[in-house]
Every structure is written in C-alpha cells, then in structure tokens.
Motif scaffolding. Structure first.
Motif: not given
Lengths: 223, 230
Positions: B197-202, B217-221, B158
């Motif tokens: 906030n998914p943008r904070e997650w790697h 990283s976001f968008p986690h695709e 995070n």
C-alpha cells in the motif's frame, strides 16, 4: 565554462580562504589560535554550503565538555569507527563537511578553540558529561590505552617518563614561533625510530595512554 | 488434591515474583522534536539497531504535528536515533535504553541555510516483479545529488509495520564512508502476505554532509524544497 574549470576554481577559492585565515593565526599566540578556531567553528569556508560546525552544535554548554572527553571512540561508519584524538575527530569532520584537502591546520585551530572553551572541565576520557555512557565504546578506549602503554614503553619510555610527558600535553595545541603545532604534529615529528603518523590509530593509542595517565594523576590529586 | 493445587499455585506465584521488576514493561524511546524557537516539528524518527552509523536500520515512527514520537523496541541496548523534518538538517543521536524502561529524548533541529546542496528524490515507484507476481514487489527511488556525496541514508519507512529500510544502491558500495552513486535505489519486498500500500510508505535521503531531502510521503510527488527562515 567547463565543469573541471569550475571545480578547479572552487578548490582554489577554498584554498585561498584557508590560507588567508591560517595567515591570521601565524602572527599570534595561543589566544589568537583559539580565536581563529572559533571563527572556523562558526563559519564554513564554502559560501555555497554555509553549514558550519556551529550550525548544528550551537549550544556552548553542550560543547564545553567535548575536549575533556577525548580521546574517545568515534562511531564512524564501519570499518572506520575507532578511538580518535580530538584533533583526529576534528580533522575527520572538517574534511567531510568543509571539504578541505588538508584538514590539519583548520582542525588544529578548532582543537585549540574547543580546548580553551572547555578549560577547567575535569578530564573524562571516553565520557561526555550529560551524554549516555556506552560500555562497548569504553572497552574500545581501554584497549587503546593498553596498546598505547605498550607502544610508549617500547618507543618512548627510555628517554621520557610518562607522568612528565602526560603533564606537558596540556600545553597543546600551541604556537611555536610562527607555526601552529598540535600534540599529534609534535609526536609525528619527534618519534625518531618509528614514524607515528598524526592521524593514525597508533597515535590515538599513545595519546589515550598519556591522557589516561594525566587523568589518573588529576584524580589522585583531587581532595 | 487440595495440597497439590496449593503447591502448584504457590510455584506459579514464585515464578511471577522472580521476574525482575520491569520485565513486563515495554522498552520505549520517545521524545519531542522542536526547532530552536520551540516550535513543534513533524517528520520521521528512525532507529539504527546497535552503534550509530552502522546502517542497520530497524524501526521507526512518524513524528506527529505536536512534535511527539514514540518507538517501542523489543530489547534494551544501544540505538542510533535519526530525526528528519522537511527543511531541517537531520539530527543523529546515539541513545541507550534499558530493558523495560522508557527513554525520553529532546531533539532540536536547525533549518538548512540553503537547499541547493540537498539530494533529490526524482521519482518513486512500486513494481511487482512480473515473474513472481504477487510475491515480490520492488520499491524504487531515483536519487540525484548536486554535490555527488550521497551516503548510505537512502531510506524508506513503512508506517503500518513501523519498519525502516536502507535501499540498495545501483551498484554495490563496500565502504559506508564512500560517496554512494546517484541513480535508482531499490528495496525488494516479500508481498506474498499482501500487496504493497503506497500510502504507508515514506522516504528520505541524506548525504554525507547532512544535507537532507524533504520527507516524501504519499502521493510521492517531489516538490521544490523551500528554505525555512530561522
């Protein structure tokens, strides 16, 4: 082709690869043993997974002090972290990264390579030149040396004086006839009363004691 | 009165001067990440607290485009520094930093010769728990590995909090050297103080042979990994 057959094929191919390389060593001397170790260091036996020791440890200057720093505490995931000899650490790495069922021949050859590569580097068990010193690891090594001293006194000292044996361990790994032999192999076969398995913590303790004895003597002889 | 004030002031200064040098200075692990050609690499730098490979994940940071990272730690001591960059074999390094000091580390990464053995992150999801909506969220990672030798490094970071986490495997594994199962790993987050906030997650996953996923990283695709030619 079924998955088990594919797996069996891969295992047989790896075994053939190992046997072929070990056979190259069997006719030679220490130099050819070290040369075989260097080949193992640089090349994975698995063409599908070509990451070898040298892929990550590519700087010869970085690895030159490794042999002199053993035995030392290897930070494997708990509860496996413990003091290991160079051969034991190499066997652990080779088993994991090269996926060899019997890692000992390859680990012995790599041990010979690293020992030759580090020739002339003063012994510094537990400490690698240029790397940080970790007090808990040194404490673990000190405890290993103490256990090894007790074990040596009870099992070995009646026939063998420690300083003489400590001096002789520098000759390992070696070729004995057509067979490669590590110090751990030799001690494994030699202990008449109490078996000392080559990859056991007790073996690391005895070797830690012998190397500490050798290092002390070398330090006293240095002007 | 003046004498008492003077005495108090003097006592305060004595306390201040008695502090060891550097006691107020931050304890920092920082460094550079490059490849063998000297090119700067971006990615993730994560810390284990204590002995390396103990799987006690603590803090971390993103490595910027200039290959720089900086992690402030609360205490001096021993840490396991793991650096990840997409397409490169990750680098584990045991480090020791003294309290109030800064440690500068140089990390050189080597490209993975093949990506065929890499673990894969198939999907990422953030799921508020229905029964305790707003209080708990599960972060879930569906992980596969062609070699079936996953280790405990199924990791989430995070960036806002600077915290690193090991996700829980689908079934309990007691031995960290054992092969971990493939499947859905999860992390339970206390979200009573605010939503995720998914943008904070790697995310990153490495197996026992150091084969490593790209940093996701976001968008986690997830995208097919590519081999970086040295």
């Amino acid at each position: 082709m079924s998955a088990p057959r594919v797996a069996l094929g891969v295992v047989l191919a790896l075994a053939a690869s190992v046997l072929a390389r070990v056979a190259v060593v069997s006719g030679g001397d220490h130099t050819s043993l070290a040369a075989a170790g260097e080949r193992w260091w640089a090349t994975s036996p698995d063409p599908a997974n070509p990451v070898a020791c040298a892929t990550c440890h590519h700087d010869p200057a970085e690895t030159r002090g490794w042999a002199a720093s053993f035995p030392k505490f290897k930070p494997l995931p708990p509860p496996h972290a413990r003091v290991m000899t160079l051969l034991q650490a190499n066997a652990e790495a080779v088993r994991r990264h090269y996926r060899l069922v019997d890692p000992r021949p390859v680990a012995t050859a790599i041990t010979a390579y690293l020992t030759t590569h580090g020739a002339g580097v003063p012994l510094s068990p537990g400490v690698t030149v240029g790397q940080p010193v970790f007090p808990p690891r040194l404490r673990a090594l000190g405890e290993s040396v103490a256990r090894g001293r007790r074990l040596y006194a009870s099992e070995c000292a009646a026939c063998h004086e420690a300083p003489a044996i400590a001096a002789a361990i520098a000759d390992f790994p070696r070729m004995r006839g057509q067979r490669m032999e590590s110090l751990e192999d030799f001690l494994d076969q030699h202990a008449p009363r109490r078996p000392l398995a080559w990859d056991s913590p007790a073996m690391a303790d005895v070797v830690s004691y012998l190397v500490a004895t050798r290092a002390d003597r070398a330090a006293k002889e240095t002007p | 009165m003046m004498i008492r004030l003077f005495a108090v002031t003097l006592a305060c200064w004595a306390v201040v001067l008695a502090e060891p040098p550097g006691a107020w200075a931050a304890t920092v692990i920082s460094g550079t990440v490059k490849n063998k050609a000297g090119q700067s690499l971006s990615g993730l730098a994560l810390l284990e607290k204590g002995e390396i490979h103990n799987n006690v994940w603590d803090r971390g940071t993103l490595v910027d485009a200039n290959g720089r990272f900086r992690i402030e730690v609360p205490d001096g001591g021993q840490y396991g520094l793991h650096v990840y960059s997409s397409g490169y074999i990750y680098s584990p390094k045991a480090v020791r930093v003294e309290s109030g000091k800064a440690l500068e580390v140089s990390v050189v990464l080597v490209p993975e010769p093949t990506r065929a053995n890499d673990p894969m992150i198939k999907r990422v999801g953030f799921f508020p728990w229905e029964e305790r909506r707003g209080k708990v969220t599960f972060v879930k990672l569906d992980v596969a590995d062609p070699n079936d030798d996953l280790g405990p490094q199924v990791l989430a970071f995070n960036a806002a909090a600077g915290r690193a986490y090991a996700l829980q495997p689908p079934r309990r594994v007691r031995d960290l050297k054992a092969n971990f199962p493939q499947g859905v790993y999860q992390l339970e987050l206390d979200t009573s103080g605010g939503s995720v906030n998914p943008r904070e997650w790697h995310f990153v996953v490495a197996d026992h042979q150091c084969n490593t996923t790209d940093v996701l990283s976001f968008p986690h695709e997830p995208r097919p990994p590519r081999v970086i030619r040295p």
